[in-house]
Every structure is written in structure tokens, then in C-alpha cells.
Write a protein that holds these residues in place. Structure first.
Motif, PDB file in Angstrom:
ATOM      1  N   GLY A 148       0.810  -1.218   0.000  1.00 10.77           N
ATOM      2  CA  GLY A 148       0.000   0.000   0.000  1.00 10.77           C
ATOM      3  C   GLY A 148       0.837   1.258   0.000  1.00 10.77           C
ATOM      4  O   GLY A 148       0.444   2.272  -0.581  1.00 10.77           O
ATOM      5  N   ALA A 149       1.997   1.207   0.611  1.00 13.90           N
ATOM      6  CA  ALA A 149       2.880   2.373   0.644  1.00 13.90           C
ATOM      7  C   ALA A 149       3.400   2.721  -0.746  1.00 13.90           C
ATOM      8  O   ALA A 149       3.886   3.833  -0.953  1.00 13.90           O
ATOM      9  CB  ALA A 149       4.041   2.133   1.595  1.00 13.90           C
ATOM     10  N   ALA A 150       3.255   1.804  -1.684  1.00 16.76           N
ATOM     11  CA  ALA A 150       3.656   2.102  -3.064  1.00 16.76           C
ATOM     12  C   ALA A 150       2.874   3.303  -3.596  1.00 16.76           C
ATOM     13  O   ALA A 150       3.343   3.995  -4.498  1.00 16.76           O
ATOM     14  CB  ALA A 150       3.447   0.877  -3.952  1.00 16.76           C
ATOM     15  N   GLY A 151       1.703   3.562  -3.029  1.00 17.83           N
ATOM     16  CA  GLY A 151       0.932   4.733  -3.428  1.00 17.83           C
ATOM     17  C   GLY A 151       1.617   6.043  -3.076  1.00 17.83           C
ATOM     18  O   GLY A 151       1.300   7.092  -3.638  1.00 17.83           O
ATOM     19  N   PHE A 152       2.569   6.000  -2.152  1.00 21.35           N
ATOM     20  CA  PHE A 152       3.334   7.185  -1.769  1.00 21.35           C
ATOM     21  C   PHE A 152       4.619   7.326  -2.593  1.00 21.35           C
ATOM     22  O   PHE A 152       5.267   8.363  -2.551  1.00 21.35           O
ATOM     23  CB  PHE A 152       3.734   7.122  -0.291  1.00 21.35           C
ATOM     24  CG  PHE A 152       2.587   7.141   0.670  1.00 21.35           C
ATOM     25  CD1 PHE A 152       1.737   8.229   0.751  1.00 21.35           C
ATOM     26  CD2 PHE A 152       2.365   6.060   1.510  1.00 21.35           C
ATOM     27  CE1 PHE A 152       0.680   8.246   1.658  1.00 21.35           C
ATOM     28  CE2 PHE A 152       1.318   6.069   2.421  1.00 21.35           C
ATOM     29  CZ  PHE A 152       0.469   7.161   2.493  1.00 21.35           C
ATOM     30  N   PHE A 198      -4.822  -1.346  -0.266  1.00 21.69           N
ATOM     31  CA  PHE A 198      -5.540  -0.429  -1.149  1.00 21.69           C
ATOM     32  C   PHE A 198      -4.861   0.928  -1.256  1.00 21.69           C
ATOM     33  O   PHE A 198      -5.210   1.733  -2.117  1.00 21.69           O
ATOM     34  CB  PHE A 198      -6.994  -0.274  -0.700  1.00 21.69           C
ATOM     35  CG  PHE A 198      -7.781  -1.538  -0.843  1.00 21.69           C
ATOM     36  CD1 PHE A 198      -8.054  -2.067  -2.105  1.00 21.69           C
ATOM     37  CD2 PHE A 198      -8.210  -2.239   0.272  1.00 21.69           C
ATOM     38  CE1 PHE A 198      -8.766  -3.249  -2.240  1.00 21.69           C
ATOM     39  CE2 PHE A 198      -8.920  -3.420   0.150  1.00 21.69           C
ATOM     40  CZ  PHE A 198      -9.198  -3.937  -1.123  1.00 21.69           C
ATOM     41  N   GLY A 199      -3.870   1.171  -0.428  1.00 13.36           N
ATOM     42  CA  GLY A 199      -3.091   2.396  -0.526  1.00 13.36           C
ATOM     43  C   GLY A 199      -2.231   2.436  -1.769  1.00 13.36           C
ATOM     44  O   GLY A 199      -1.662   3.482  -2.087  1.00 13.36           O
ATOM     45  N   ILE A 200      -2.156   1.326  -2.488  1.00 16.93           N
ATOM     46  CA  ILE A 200      -1.377   1.294  -3.723  1.00 16.93           C
ATOM     47  C   ILE A 200      -1.915   2.303  -4.739  1.00 16.93           C
ATOM     48  O   ILE A 200      -1.194   2.793  -5.590  1.00 16.93           O
ATOM     49  CB  ILE A 200      -1.311  -0.133  -4.314  1.00 16.93           C
ATOM     50  CG1 ILE A 200      -0.164  -0.230  -5.319  1.00 16.93           C
ATOM     51  CG2 ILE A 200      -2.639  -0.542  -4.924  1.00 16.93           C
ATOM     52  CD1 ILE A 200       0.206  -1.647  -5.675  1.00 16.93           C
ATOM     53  N   VAL A 201      -3.197   2.637  -4.615  1.00 15.98           N
ATOM     54  CA  VAL A 201      -3.790   3.685  -5.442  1.00 15.98           C
ATOM     55  C   VAL A 201      -3.391   5.021  -4.807  1.00 15.98           C
ATOM     56  O   VAL A 201      -3.797   5.299  -3.677  1.00 15.98           O
ATOM     57  CB  VAL A 201      -5.336   3.549  -5.496  1.00 15.98           C
ATOM     58  CG1 VAL A 201      -5.950   4.688  -6.304  1.00 15.98           C
ATOM     59  CG2 VAL A 201      -5.742   2.182  -6.025  1.00 15.98           C
ATOM     60  N   PRO A 202      -2.570   5.806  -5.496  1.00 16.99           N
ATOM     61  CA  PRO A 202      -2.019   7.026  -4.887  1.00 16.99           C
ATOM     62  C   PRO A 202      -3.054   7.935  -4.225  1.00 16.99           C
ATOM     63  O   PRO A 202      -2.801   8.481  -3.161  1.00 16.99           O
ATOM     64  CB  PRO A 202      -1.322   7.730  -6.052  1.00 16.99           C
ATOM     65  CG  PRO A 202      -0.931   6.613  -6.961  1.00 16.99           C
ATOM     66  CD  PRO A 202      -2.059   5.605  -6.856  1.00 16.99           C
ATOM     67  N   GLU A 203      -4.222   8.082  -4.817  1.00 18.87           N
ATOM     68  CA  GLU A 203      -5.244   8.959  -4.249  1.00 18.87           C
ATOM     69  C   GLU A 203      -5.834   8.394  -2.957  1.00 18.87           C
ATOM     70  O   GLU A 203      -6.426   9.119  -2.164  1.00 18.87           O
ATOM     71  CB  GLU A 203      -6.387   9.184  -5.255  1.00 18.87           C
ATOM     72  CG  GLU A 203      -5.970   9.917  -6.515  1.00 18.87           C
ATOM     73  CD  GLU A 203      -5.234   9.030  -7.527  1.00 18.87           C
ATOM     74  OE1 GLU A 203      -5.383   7.791  -7.480  1.00 18.87           O
ATOM     75  OE2 GLU A 203      -4.500   9.591  -8.355  1.00 18.87           O
ATOM     76  N   LEU A 204      -5.697   7.096  -2.752  1.00 16.49           N
ATOM     77  CA  LEU A 204      -6.253   6.455  -1.562  1.00 16.49           C
ATOM     78  C   LEU A 204      -5.221   6.240  -0.453  1.00 16.49           C
ATOM     79  O   LEU A 204      -5.589   5.935   0.684  1.00 16.49           O
ATOM     80  CB  LEU A 204      -6.859   5.097  -1.928  1.00 16.49           C
ATOM     81  CG  LEU A 204      -8.045   5.101  -2.886  1.00 16.49           C
ATOM     82  CD1 LEU A 204      -8.482   3.673  -3.174  1.00 16.49           C
ATOM     83  CD2 LEU A 204      -9.183   5.919  -2.319  1.00 16.49           C
TER      84      LEU A 204
END
Length: 179
Positions: free
Chosen positions: A46-50, A115-121
Motif C-alpha cells: 500500500g505504501a507504493a501509493g506514496f 488499497f493504498g497502492i492507489v495514490p489517491e487512496l
């Protein structure tokens, strides 16, 4: 006895009976470890979204997963020390296995961090799951340490979390020094 998926759901919805069952079942130790590892891995993914540089993606996932696991371990140790040794109630009986099983399952909401993989989330997912895990940890600690007072469990968990975050930040500064 409930199945592993039922325990995950029960822990996530803060069901006291689920935490009592996990506390009493020595066979749930491996399940609790799986929950902690899955939650840590979900944090890394999920941190991949950052992460905005694709070249750093795999390294970032590994680092965030490791930091998440270290944070959980630090939090668990601090809760054990604070809740079991510094602020016990008369009925408190500290059993490391019982405590690790219950707080292991309290990290179940962390699996949603994937679900943090989505940058906006990413930011809302991490904020929501952190609060959710804190509340689940309060329920777990109250059950495992046989507290009558929820306020005591809140204090133990909040203090443990604050100290664990300090440890994680210090680890992060050591592992990834500023350039």
C-alpha cells in the motif's frame, strides 16, 4: 471454534468474544503471526501509493513492510511492559502468548492498507487503518490483560503507540539517512 477467516472478521469488527477465543487458543499463535506478516506486507504494498519513482518501488515495498513489522513488534513489546508491568490491574495476569495472539489479530485491519497502492487512496487508507488498528488493539489489550477499565487499555495502547512511533522514526533515520 471459529475458522481463521471468521477470526479475522471478528477481530476486525472488534468482537470481544473473538479476542477471548484467540486468547485462550494456543493453536492460534501461528494464525496471529500470519495476520501480522500479512498486515506488514499489505503496508509495504500500500505504501507504493506514496512512491513516485518506479525504480524505488520494490525497495520501498520491502522497506515499508519491514518498518511496519518493526513498528508492530515495538508496539507489542511496549504494551507488554506498560500494560503488564507498569499499569496492571489486580486481576491482570500477563501471559506473553495470550497477549501476542490477541494483539496479533488486532492488526487485521492493517491488511486493508494494500488499497493504498492507489495514490489517491494512500493517505486516507493509512489514516483509517491506523485508527482502526489502535481501537482493535485497545480491545485486544483489555481482553488479554483482563482489564476492567477500557480507559486503562486506551492509555496503555496510546502510550505504547507513541513510543513505538518514536522507535520507528529513529530506525527510519538510521536505515535511510537524509542525503
Amino acid at each position: 471454534m471459529a475458522t481463521f477467516p471468521h477470526r479475522l472478521m471478528g477481530a476486525s469488527v472488534l468482537d470481544v468474544d473473538t479476542y477471548e477465543e484467540v486468547e485462550a487458543d494456543r493453536g492460534a499463535t501461528a494464525q496471529a503471526l500470519i495476520v501480522v506478516l500479512a498486515s506488514s506486507l499489505a503496508s509495504g504494498i500500500g505504501a507504493a501509493g506514496f512512491i513516485h519513482q518506479r525504480e524505488a518501488l520494490v525497495q520501498g515495498i520491502f522497506l515499508w513492510s519491514a518498518v511496519s513489522l518493526i513498528a508492530w513488534a515495538a508496539w507489542a513489546l511496549l504494551v507488554f511492559e506498560i500494560g503488564g508491568r507498569l499499569l496492571p490491574e489486580p486481576e491482570t495476569r500477563v501471559d506473553v502468548g495470550e497477549l501476542l495472539r490477541t494483539i496479533g489479530f488486532s492488526s487485521a485491519p492493517g491488511m486493508l492498507r494494500v488499497f493504498g497502492i492507489v495514490p489517491e487512496l494512500a493517505t486516507p487508507v493509512f489514516i483509517l487503518t491506523t485508527i482502526w488498528m489502535l481501537v482493535a488493539m485497545v480491545v485486544a489489550v483489555r481482553q488479554a490483560l483482563d482489564y476492567r477499565s477500557t480507559a486503562r487499555a486506551v492509555g496503555v495502547c496510546a502510550l505504547g503507540l507513541a513510543l513505538a512511533l518514536i522507535i520507528v522514526v529513529a530506525f527510519g533515520m538510521f536505515a535511510a539517512p537524509l542525503s
